[in-house]
Design a protein around this motif. Structure first.
Motif, PDB file in Angstrom:
ATOM      1  N   MET B   1      11.562   9.060 -61.379  1.00  0.00           N
ATOM      2  CA  MET B   1      10.663   9.383 -62.502  1.00  0.00           C
ATOM      3  C   MET B   1      10.273   7.896 -63.225  1.00  0.00           C
ATOM      4  SD  MET B   1      12.830   9.924 -65.702  1.00  0.00           S
ATOM      5  CE  MET B   1      13.961   9.151 -64.656  1.00  0.00           C
ATOM      6  N   PRO B   2       9.201   7.695 -63.459  1.00  0.00           N
ATOM      7  CA  PRO B   2       8.718   6.408 -64.134  1.00  0.00           C
ATOM      8  C   PRO B   2       9.522   6.712 -65.722  1.00  0.00           C
ATOM      9  CG  PRO B   2       6.814   7.346 -63.187  1.00  0.00           C
ATOM     10  CD  PRO B   2       7.883   8.385 -63.241  1.00  0.00           C
ATOM     11  N   THR B   3      10.304   5.413 -66.066  1.00  0.00           N
ATOM     12  CA  THR B   3      10.689   5.396 -67.415  1.00  0.00           C
ATOM     13  C   THR B   3       9.793   4.327 -68.108  1.00  0.00           C
ATOM     14  OG1 THR B   3      13.045   5.677 -66.497  1.00  0.00           O
ATOM     15  CG2 THR B   3      12.957   4.709 -68.557  1.00  0.00           C
ATOM     16  N   ILE B   4       9.427   4.984 -69.250  1.00  0.00           N
ATOM     17  CA  ILE B   4       8.749   3.939 -70.010  1.00  0.00           C
ATOM     18  C   ILE B   4       9.380   3.761 -71.193  1.00  0.00           C
ATOM     19  CG2 ILE B   4       6.480   3.738 -71.418  1.00  0.00           C
ATOM     20  CD1 ILE B   4       5.523   6.196 -69.651  1.00  0.00           C
ATOM     21  N   VAL B   5       9.632   2.440 -71.674  1.00  0.00           N
ATOM     22  CA  VAL B   5      10.616   1.765 -72.569  1.00  0.00           C
ATOM     23  C   VAL B   5       9.615   1.426 -73.652  1.00  0.00           C
ATOM     24  CG1 VAL B   5      11.989   0.483 -73.108  1.00  0.00           C
ATOM     25  CG2 VAL B   5      12.448   1.443 -71.465  1.00  0.00           C
ATOM     26  N   VAL B   6       9.722   1.981 -74.798  1.00  0.00           N
ATOM     27  CA  VAL B   6       8.600   1.591 -76.218  1.00  0.00           C
ATOM     28  C   VAL B   6       9.597   0.503 -76.949  1.00  0.00           C
ATOM     29  CG1 VAL B   6       7.166   2.344 -77.976  1.00  0.00           C
ATOM     30  CG2 VAL B   6       7.593   3.719 -75.958  1.00  0.00           C
ATOM     31  N   ALA B   7       9.250  -0.665 -76.715  1.00  0.00           N
ATOM     32  CA  ALA B   7      10.218  -1.587 -77.358  1.00  0.00           C
ATOM     33  C   ALA B   7       9.331  -2.792 -77.997  1.00  0.00           C
ATOM     34  CB  ALA B   7      11.111  -2.421 -76.162  1.00  0.00           C
ATOM     35  N   SER B   8      10.004  -3.285 -79.337  1.00  0.00           N
ATOM     36  CA  SER B   8       9.439  -4.154 -80.002  1.00  0.00           C
ATOM     37  C   SER B   8      10.684  -4.620 -81.076  1.00  0.00           C
ATOM     38  CB  SER B   8       8.348  -4.217 -80.675  1.00  0.00           C
ATOM     39  OG  SER B   8       8.028  -5.140 -81.941  1.00  0.00           O
ATOM     40  N   PRO B   9      11.217  -5.665 -81.205  1.00  0.00           N
ATOM     41  CA  PRO B   9      12.144  -5.947 -82.293  1.00  0.00           C
ATOM     42  C   PRO B   9      11.702  -5.892 -84.018  1.00  0.00           C
ATOM     43  CG  PRO B   9      11.488  -8.121 -81.210  1.00  0.00           C
ATOM     44  CD  PRO B   9      10.829  -6.849 -80.447  1.00  0.00           C
ATOM     45  N   LYS B  10      10.270  -5.761 -83.813  1.00  0.00           N
ATOM     46  CA  LYS B  10       9.573  -5.541 -85.384  1.00  0.00           C
ATOM     47  C   LYS B  10       9.489  -4.090 -85.694  1.00  0.00           C
ATOM     48  CE  LYS B  10       6.568  -7.045 -88.619  1.00  0.00           C
ATOM     49  NZ  LYS B  10       6.633  -5.717 -89.266  1.00  0.00           N
ATOM     50  N   GLY B  11       9.990  -3.812 -86.846  1.00  0.00           N
ATOM     51  CA  GLY B  11       9.917  -2.565 -87.481  1.00  0.00           C
ATOM     52  C   GLY B  11       8.574  -2.286 -87.957  1.00  0.00           C
ATOM     53  N   GLY B  12       8.095  -0.917 -87.860  1.00  0.00           N
ATOM     54  CA  GLY B  12       6.870  -0.514 -88.389  1.00  0.00           C
ATOM     55  C   GLY B  12       5.670  -0.752 -87.637  1.00  0.00           C
ATOM     56  N   ALA B  13       5.856  -1.293 -86.301  1.00  0.00           N
ATOM     57  CA  ALA B  13       4.996  -1.528 -85.531  1.00  0.00           C
ATOM     58  C   ALA B  13       4.037  -0.443 -84.670  1.00  0.00           C
ATOM     59  CB  ALA B  13       5.517  -2.457 -84.144  1.00  0.00           C
ATOM     60  N   GLY B  14       4.491   0.746 -84.901  1.00  0.00           N
ATOM     61  CA  GLY B  14       4.099   2.077 -84.409  1.00  0.00           C
ATOM     62  C   GLY B  14       4.832   2.346 -82.971  1.00  0.00           C
ATOM     63  N   LYS B  15       6.162   2.028 -82.900  1.00  0.00           N
ATOM     64  CA  LYS B  15       6.879   2.599 -81.573  1.00  0.00           C
ATOM     65  C   LYS B  15       6.956   4.195 -81.593  1.00  0.00           C
ATOM     66  CE  LYS B  15      10.352   0.082 -82.572  1.00  0.00           C
ATOM     67  NZ  LYS B  15       9.596  -0.903 -83.535  1.00  0.00           N
ATOM     68  N   SER B  16       7.447   4.710 -82.532  1.00  0.00           N
ATOM     69  CA  SER B  16       7.712   6.136 -82.393  1.00  0.00           C
ATOM     70  C   SER B  16       6.284   7.020 -82.163  1.00  0.00           C
ATOM     71  CB  SER B  16       8.523   6.519 -83.698  1.00  0.00           C
ATOM     72  OG  SER B  16       9.580   6.070 -83.675  1.00  0.00           O
ATOM     73  N   THR B  17       5.325   6.230 -83.150  1.00  0.00           N
ATOM     74  CA  THR B  17       3.915   7.116 -82.877  1.00  0.00           C
ATOM     75  C   THR B  17       3.375   6.934 -81.486  1.00  0.00           C
ATOM     76  OG1 THR B  17       3.435   6.492 -85.312  1.00  0.00           O
ATOM     77  CG2 THR B  17       1.567   7.136 -84.017  1.00  0.00           C
ATOM     78  N   THR B  18       3.591   5.660 -80.949  1.00  0.00           N
ATOM     79  CA  THR B  18       3.230   5.588 -79.384  1.00  0.00           C
ATOM     80  C   THR B  18       3.971   6.729 -78.688  1.00  0.00           C
ATOM     81  OG1 THR B  18       2.667   3.187 -80.172  1.00  0.00           O
ATOM     82  CG2 THR B  18       2.948   3.834 -77.748  1.00  0.00           C
ATOM     83  N   ALA B  19       5.147   6.582 -78.896  1.00  0.00           N
ATOM     84  CA  ALA B  19       6.094   7.556 -78.098  1.00  0.00           C
ATOM     85  C   ALA B  19       5.669   9.014 -78.069  1.00  0.00           C
ATOM     86  CB  ALA B  19       7.583   7.162 -78.362  1.00  0.00           C
ATOM     87  N   VAL B  20       5.535   9.459 -79.209  1.00  0.00           N
ATOM     88  CA  VAL B  20       4.995  10.845 -79.461  1.00  0.00           C
ATOM     89  C   VAL B  20       3.709  11.080 -78.949  1.00  0.00           C
ATOM     90  CG1 VAL B  20       4.395  12.573 -81.097  1.00  0.00           C
ATOM     91  CG2 VAL B  20       6.635  10.985 -81.370  1.00  0.00           C
ATOM     92  N   LEU B  21       2.659  10.252 -79.345  1.00  0.00           N
ATOM     93  CA  LEU B  21       1.131  10.483 -78.684  1.00  0.00           C
ATOM     94  C   LEU B  21       1.435  10.239 -77.115  1.00  0.00           C
ATOM     95  CD1 LEU B  21      -0.879   8.310 -81.256  1.00  0.00           C
ATOM     96  CD2 LEU B  21      -0.905  10.667 -80.702  1.00  0.00           C
ATOM     97  N   LEU B  22       2.228   9.423 -76.458  1.00  0.00           N
ATOM     98  CA  LEU B  22       1.983   9.237 -75.008  1.00  0.00           C
ATOM     99  C   LEU B  22       2.855  10.391 -74.232  1.00  0.00           C
ATOM    100  CD1 LEU B  22       1.621   7.652 -72.486  1.00  0.00           C
ATOM    101  CD2 LEU B  22       3.664   6.298 -72.998  1.00  0.00           C
ATOM    102  N   GLY B  23       3.880  10.941 -74.799  1.00  0.00           N
ATOM    103  CA  GLY B  23       4.676  11.897 -74.592  1.00  0.00           C
ATOM    104  C   GLY B  23       3.909  13.246 -74.705  1.00  0.00           C
ATOM    105  N   THR B  24       3.272  13.517 -75.897  1.00  0.00           N
ATOM    106  CA  THR B  24       2.557  14.972 -76.018  1.00  0.00           C
ATOM    107  C   THR B  24       1.004  14.952 -75.105  1.00  0.00           C
ATOM    108  OG1 THR B  24       1.487  13.939 -77.812  1.00  0.00           O
ATOM    109  CG2 THR B  24       3.423  15.241 -78.398  1.00  0.00           C
ATOM    110  N   GLU B  25       0.631  13.806 -74.917  1.00  0.00           N
ATOM    111  CA  GLU B  25      -0.574  13.894 -74.137  1.00  0.00           C
ATOM    112  C   GLU B  25      -0.242  14.024 -72.656  1.00  0.00           C
ATOM    113  OE1 GLU B  25      -3.937  13.864 -75.040  1.00  0.00           O
ATOM    114  OE2 GLU B  25      -2.787  14.229 -76.843  1.00  0.00           O
ATOM    115  N   LEU B  26       0.756  13.245 -72.224  1.00  0.00           N
ATOM    116  CA  LEU B  26       1.122  13.363 -70.847  1.00  0.00           C
ATOM    117  C   LEU B  26       1.750  15.013 -70.509  1.00  0.00           C
ATOM    118  CD1 LEU B  26       2.980  10.088 -69.987  1.00  0.00           C
ATOM    119  CD2 LEU B  26       0.783  10.755 -69.180  1.00  0.00           C
ATOM    120  N   ALA B  27       2.399  15.521 -71.511  1.00  0.00           N
ATOM    121  CA  ALA B  27       3.031  16.733 -71.306  1.00  0.00           C
ATOM    122  C   ALA B  27       1.712  18.054 -71.405  1.00  0.00           C
ATOM    123  CB  ALA B  27       4.114  17.214 -72.603  1.00  0.00           C
TER     124      ALA B  27
END
Lengths: 100, 219
Positions: B1-27
């Motif tokens: 399975m492809p593994t997508i890692v959402v990574a940035s050492p900067k807080g508040g960059a939108g990592k979790s929002t990106t992860a949820v949007l991507l996950g829910t749209e693919l699902a």
């Protein structure tokens, strides 16, 4: 999702193929070394060293006969518990016998 | 399975929002998705607790540095996607997740500060590619962008592209619906209307399609 499809690509899950990756400890070590160079360090929460503080913060002030003190001390040492544990057990028995 | 890692050492960059949007749209497109919440702030878990988790999505919480590699491997299967959401810090957990990635997404707001700190993730990926002798595809996605693109945004994007960095188009715009996901849970198709939902869904879908193209080798 709205009806219009701005990019018009259909998703085919079958095209999402698993690719083998090295998960050996050697690879993890190489990854950690690369991370260290860029300041990506171990930030996992550390366990506190030493004995955890006892939850037994209550205290009784009991004077007993010397032989009873000696026997309580011997029993606690033999079981590897605090003398307070024996008093708690004795109190539990007392409560059970007297329906407290 | 492809593994997508959402990574940035900067807080508040939108990592979790990106992860949820991507996950829910693919699902939503019938792709089974496993979301790994590796952030001690538990953003994904908070989202998952707000409402029923959408069909095709599994959320695993409290993944640590010690078990990230093992957890990714355990969910390895064709036709599925694993999305790893990380804390915004420079940690070894981040680097270990990157070592198992098929695609690293670095969300960044179009500001010099975000770009400068986000670039550290790109440098780490390059270092890991060399250490592991494996190409690790990565891309930047701008987040919380405005309809009118600022000079700063344009300048940063041009600079990244000139250095060979893959920048996903479209960016994720600043939308009430995106932040609303963490208030209501679910996905953009089930949540109560917030702002222009059609535009939000189109934006999220177009972004997810671009990620899919990269994973499926259609990019």
């Amino acid at each position: 999702m709205s009806d219009k499809n701005p990019f018009g690509i259909s998703i085919t899950p079958g095209k999402l193929r698993a690719k083998p990756k090295d998960t050996s400890p050697k690879t993890v070590a190489k990854t950690d070394a690369a991370a260290e160079k860029h300041g990506f360090t171990d930030r996992s929460p550390k366990k506190r060293r030493g004995r955890k503080p006892s939850p037994r913060t209550g205290q009784v002030h009991a004077k007993v006969m010397p032989d009873v003190a000696r026997e309580i001390g011997d029993e606690a040492r033999a079981r590897g518990v605090q003398q307070g544990v024996l008093i708690e057990e004795a109190w539990a028995l007392y409560k059970a016998e007297n329906d407290l | 399975m492809p593994t997508i890692v959402v990574a940035s050492p900067k807080g508040g960059a939108g990592k979790s929002t990106t992860a949820v949007l991507l996950g829910t749209e693919l699902a939503h497109e019938n792709v089974p998705v496993t979301l790994l919440d590796c952030d001690p702030n538990r953003s994904l878990t908070l989202w998952a607790d707000q409402a029923d988790v959408p069909r095709n999505i599994t959320v695993l919480s409290d993944i640590t540095e010690a078990d990230i590699v093992r957890t990714i491997k355990a969910h390895d299967a064709d036709g599925q996607v694993v999305i790893v959401d990380l804390e915004g810090v420079a940690s070894r957990l981040v680097s270990r997740a990157i070592s198992q990635a098929d695609l690293v997404l670095t969300p960044m707001r179009a500001t010099t500060l975000d770009a400068t700190i986000g670039a550290r993730a790109i440098q780490l990926i390059a270092e890991e590619e060399e250490a592991l002798d494996r190409r690790i595809p990565h891309a930047v996605v701008f987040t919380m962008t405005k309809a009118i693109v600022s000079k700063q945004h344009k300048g940063i994007e041009i600079s990244l592209r000139q250095q060979g960095v893959d920048v996903i188009d479209p960016p994720l715009m600043e939308r009430a619906a995106f932040s609303g996901l963490f208030a209501f849970g679910g996905d953009l198709h089930s949540m109560p209307p917030m702002g222009n939902m059609d535009s939000a869904r189109d934006n999220a879908r177009a972004f997810a399609m671009q990620v899919y193209k990269r994973l499926a080798g259609e990019g």
